[in-house]
Design a protein around this motif. Sequence first.
Motif, mmCIF file in Angstrom:
data_model
loop_
_atom_site.group_PDB
_atom_site.id
_atom_site.type_symbol
_atom_site.label_atom_id
_atom_site.label_comp_id
_atom_site.label_asym_id
_atom_site.label_seq_id
_atom_site.Cartn_x
_atom_site.Cartn_y
_atom_site.Cartn_z
ATOM 1 N N UNK A 25 40.388 53.090 4.667
ATOM 2 C CA UNK A 25 39.363 54.132 4.628
ATOM 3 C C UNK A 25 39.412 55.029 5.863
ATOM 4 N N UNK A 26 39.767 54.451 7.005
ATOM 5 C CA UNK A 26 39.796 55.229 8.243
ATOM 6 C C UNK A 26 40.801 56.375 8.172
ATOM 7 N N UNK A 27 41.801 56.274 7.305
ATOM 8 C CA UNK A 27 42.782 57.355 7.164
ATOM 9 C C UNK A 27 42.107 58.633 6.671
ATOM 10 N N UNK A 28 41.156 58.494 5.759
ATOM 11 C CA UNK A 28 40.419 59.662 5.287
ATOM 12 C C UNK A 28 39.408 60.131 6.327
ATOM 13 N N UNK A 29 38.756 59.173 6.980
ATOM 14 C CA UNK A 29 37.743 59.530 7.976
ATOM 15 C C UNK A 29 38.320 60.371 9.101
ATOM 16 N N UNK A 200 46.675 58.646 1.194
ATOM 17 C CA UNK A 200 47.118 58.830 2.574
ATOM 18 C C UNK A 200 47.877 57.603 3.085
ATOM 19 N N UNK A 201 47.639 56.452 2.467
ATOM 20 C CA UNK A 201 48.372 55.234 2.822
ATOM 21 C C UNK A 201 49.682 55.110 2.054
ATOM 22 N N UNK A 244 52.456 59.974 -9.536
ATOM 23 C CA UNK A 244 52.210 60.187 -8.109
ATOM 24 C C UNK A 244 52.953 59.170 -7.262
ATOM 25 N N UNK A 245 53.496 59.638 -6.151
ATOM 26 C CA UNK A 245 54.134 58.781 -5.155
ATOM 27 C C UNK A 245 53.636 59.166 -3.773
ATOM 28 N N UNK A 246 53.970 58.348 -2.800
ATOM 29 C CA UNK A 246 53.580 58.672 -1.441
ATOM 30 C C UNK A 246 54.250 59.920 -0.916
#
Length: 395
Positions: A25-29, A200-201, A244-246
């Motif tokens: 979640x911190x990746x979005x934050x 984002x991960x 979808x892929x990274x």
Amino acid sequence: MVIIALLIIWLLVVSIQLIYIFFIYSRTAFFRQPEQNVLDLGANSTSGSGVTIIVCARNELVNLIELLPLLNDQNYPDFEILVMDDRSTDGTSLFLENDIPHLQRVRFIRIDKEHEHVTPKKYALTIALKKASYPIVLLTDADCRPASDGWLSSMVAPLINSPKAISLGFSPYEHQPGLLNFLIRSETLFTAVQYFSLALAGRPYMGVGRNLAYRTSLFFANKGFYTHINVVGGDDDLFINEVATGQNTAVCLNPDTFMWSKPKETWAEWRLQKKRHLNVGKYYKPGNKFRLGLLTGSHVLTWVLALMVGLVVLVHKLQHHSFTTNEWLLLLIGTGIFVLRELGFWSIVGRISHRLAHTVHWASIPLMDLLLAFYYGLAGIETIFRRRKKRLYWR
């Protein structure tokens, strides 16, 4: 031994939650949206910058009258708006034929009948993608409203002069009083937290069709909706789940990219909508289902086991029983980790909510946390019983 086992399981599920909160979640934050002068990119790019906005509508005359001028006035050099009129009977056809000549970017296609081999929405979208004049499509619904005239340019910015093929956007619901609206906004926020953070991960798994852009070449290279063409729903998340892929997926957290939507106003309407969404989820890739199941299951169990531990402590106090040294140690560790989890959830999801149009007030995040645990638990139980009933009926 039962108490120790309960405390150990509680420690494990809360630890799983901590991993999601602080590492996913911190990746979005704390995500920094790349700054791009998309108008210059679109104007200077020789190919691949044109965009077709697709709106599939059935009996949405009132909404189209308000939405189409907002789309027509988007600040972008090269785009069109394609309205798919799916068997409307409310005057939509007459409106599109006679009342939009001043909206020079709008054109429309009328669909007059259903087709047995495909659901109506997927048929309309497939035709729209085939008829799109440009290589990038941006999807929304008739009951949505863009946050600004920069919605289009900001949503497609990650795709211009880039190898990215998918751009995931956010679609918040309007704020209204009442518990239902709070639950809708809470569930919408937390769903966004999950699909943005996992994207984002490097593990994208879904998008929201109210605000989603991708290349038409990606659609046709993967045979469109072929694998789920008869499934009601999934024209957005099932398709993204497959392709979808990274490497090919970008996220848009810029407030200009938000597409506001009107929420359901009755519990019956909302429950029907959620049933369709839950039905679609079973078609996700196994890896996505595992990650989401682990996330949701640990969320629910964090609160269920916390209540059970609290009940055990209360019973011991009432019966004047004492805990052993090991039980006290596990209880203190578990309580500390649980408090850390609550503070982490509050701060990180609260920061995300602030970024995503203040969807849920920061002070209400703990209530949202508990409410969603209750909701996910009931939804899981309902899904299990519904599947059992179907199997019994089939036999």
